[in-house]
Write a protein that holds these residues in place. Structure first.
Motif, short mmCIF file in Angstrom:
data_model
loop_
_atom_site.label_atom_id
_atom_site.label_comp_id
_atom_site.label_asym_id
_atom_site.label_seq_id
_atom_site.Cartn_x
_atom_site.Cartn_y
_atom_site.Cartn_z
N ARG A 10 -13.76 -39.34 -45.60
CA ARG A 10 -14.89 -39.79 -46.40
C ARG A 10 -14.61 -39.66 -47.90
N ASP A 11 -13.32 -39.51 -48.24
CA ASP A 11 -12.86 -39.41 -49.63
C ASP A 11 -13.43 -38.18 -50.33
N ARG A 12 -13.64 -37.11 -49.55
CA ARG A 12 -14.09 -35.84 -50.13
C ARG A 12 -12.90 -34.90 -50.25
N ILE A 13 -13.02 -34.00 -51.22
CA ILE A 13 -11.94 -33.04 -51.48
C ILE A 13 -12.20 -31.78 -50.66
N VAL A 14 -11.23 -31.40 -49.86
CA VAL A 14 -11.39 -30.28 -48.92
C VAL A 14 -10.42 -29.17 -49.30
N LEU A 15 -10.94 -27.97 -49.46
CA LEU A 15 -10.10 -26.81 -49.77
C LEU A 15 -9.25 -26.45 -48.57
N ALA A 16 -7.97 -26.25 -48.78
CA ALA A 16 -7.07 -25.92 -47.68
C ALA A 16 -7.48 -24.61 -47.03
N GLU A 17 -7.29 -24.54 -45.73
CA GLU A 17 -7.70 -23.36 -44.98
C GLU A 17 -6.97 -22.11 -45.46
#
Length: 280
Positions: free
Chosen positions: A162-169
Motif C-alpha cells: 500500500r506504499d506505506r513505510i514499514v519499520l524493519a522487525e
C-alpha cells in the motif's frame, strides 16, 4: 574521583580481567589491530584516567604523580597529558537515526493500540500520521525523503503493497562494520563495565547488574531459552522506551543521562579437542 586505595588488589584482578579482555583481543586481531597499537591506546588512556579521575582535591595534578599512578615514564606522561581519546563522540547518523526510531517506537501517535510501530504513508493523509511528520517531529534539519532513501538502502525500513513505510522487525541492528554498530559497541560496553566496576568498588553496589545462567544444557534448550529471553528483553526495552519518551516531553532537562541495556549470550562451551600432535 575513585580512590586507588579501595577495591581489589592487582593480583586479584588478573583472572577476571583475562576473561573480560579475551573477546576484545579476539576482535582486535580480527580487525588487524596489533598489540603495539593497542598498547599505545592503553598508555594514552592510563595517562588520561590518572590525570582526570585521580586528581587530588585542591591540588594540581603533576606529571610525577601521574607517572607514579600509572608506571609510565614521566617524560612519556608529559608528552601524552591532555591528549585522551574521543570516547564520547557520537556519529551524526547514530544520533538522528536513533532519535527518529525511538520516537516511532514510543510516541502513541506513531504506534497502534498494542504499542507496535504503525506503517506510515510518506506524507500526511486526512490527519493520519506520516513518515514526513515523524522525521519533522525530531528534526527539521533533514529532508524526510533523504532519510527514507538512506533507510531503505540500509534496510531499516521497507515499502509495503500500500506504499506505506514499514519499520524493519530487527530495527535497529546496525550492519557489520557500520559506524553505528561500533558506536553502540563502545557505549554499551562502557556503561556495563562502568556499572560493574562501581559495584566492585562500592558497598552497597549502586547499580543493578545481574544475570541468569545455566550450564550443561542441550542445544535445543539453549536455543529455546535464548529465543524466550530475546522476546522478554525486547518487550521490556520497548516499554521503557515508551515511558521515557513520554516523560521527556515534560522534563525540564539537565546534565544526567540514563542507559538500560540487556545482553544475551549462548555458546557451545565444550573444550576444544586436541589434534594428533596434542595441540588444542
Amino acid at each position: 574521583m575513585t580512590d586507588a586505595g579501595h577495591g581489589p588488589t592487582a593480583d586479584k584482578l588478573y583472572p577476571p580481567l583475562a576473561r573480560v579482555l579475551r573477546p576484545l583481543v579476539r576482535l582486535c586481531i580480527r580487525a588487524g589491530m596489533t598489540f603495539p597499537a593497542l598498547s599505545q591506546l592503553l598508555r594514552e588512556l592510563y595517562v588520561n584516567v590518572a590525570e582526570y579521575d585521580f586528581a587530588l582535591p585542591g591540588k594540581e595534578q603533576t606529571d610525577s604523580r601521574v607517572s607514579l599512578l600509572t608506571g609510565i615514564h614521566r617524560k612519556e606522561v608529559s608528552r601524552l597529558r591532555g591528549a585522551g581519546a574521543p570516547v564520547n563522540a557520537v556519529p551524526a547518523s547514530v544520533s538522528r537515526t536513533g532519535a527518529i526510531i525511538a520516537r516511532w517506537l514510543a510516541a502513541p501517535r506513531f504506534c497502534d493500540a498494542a504499542g507496535a510501530p504503525l506503517p506510515l504513508p510518506r506524507t500526511a493523509q486526512g490527519g493520519h500520521p506520516s513518515f514526513e511528520e515523524l522525521v519533522a517531529s525530531v528534526t527539521r534539519d533533514l529532508r524526510p525523503r533523504a532519510v527514507l532513501d538512506e533507510w531503505i538502502d540500509r534496510r531499516i525500513v521497507s515499502i509495503d503493497a500500500r506504499d506505506r513505510i514499514v519499520l524493519a522487525e530487527s530495527a535497529f541492528i546496525p550492519q557489520q562494520g557500520d559506524d553505528e554498530k561500533l558506536y553502540y559497541f563502545g557505549r554499551n560496553l562502557q556503561d556495563h563495565l562502568a556499572a560493574a566496576t562501581a559495584n566492585v568498588l562500592t558497598a552497597p553496589p549502586p547499580f543493578l547488574e545481574r544475570s541468569v545462567h545455566y550450564d550443561g544444557l542441550s542445544d535445543e534448550l539453549a536455543r529455546r531459552l535464548e529465543a524466550r529471553s530475546r522476546e522478554l528483553a525486547l518487550e521490556m526495552l520497548q516499554k521503557l522506551n515508551r515511558e521515557a519518551n513520554a516523560a521527556c516531553q515534560t522534563d525540564p532537562g539537565g546534565e544526567h543521562r540514563w542507559n538500560c541495556g540487556v545482553y544475551i549470550f549462548s555458546e557451545n562451551a565444550a573444550p576444544a579437542k586436541p589434534d594428533e600432535s596434542g595441540r588444542r
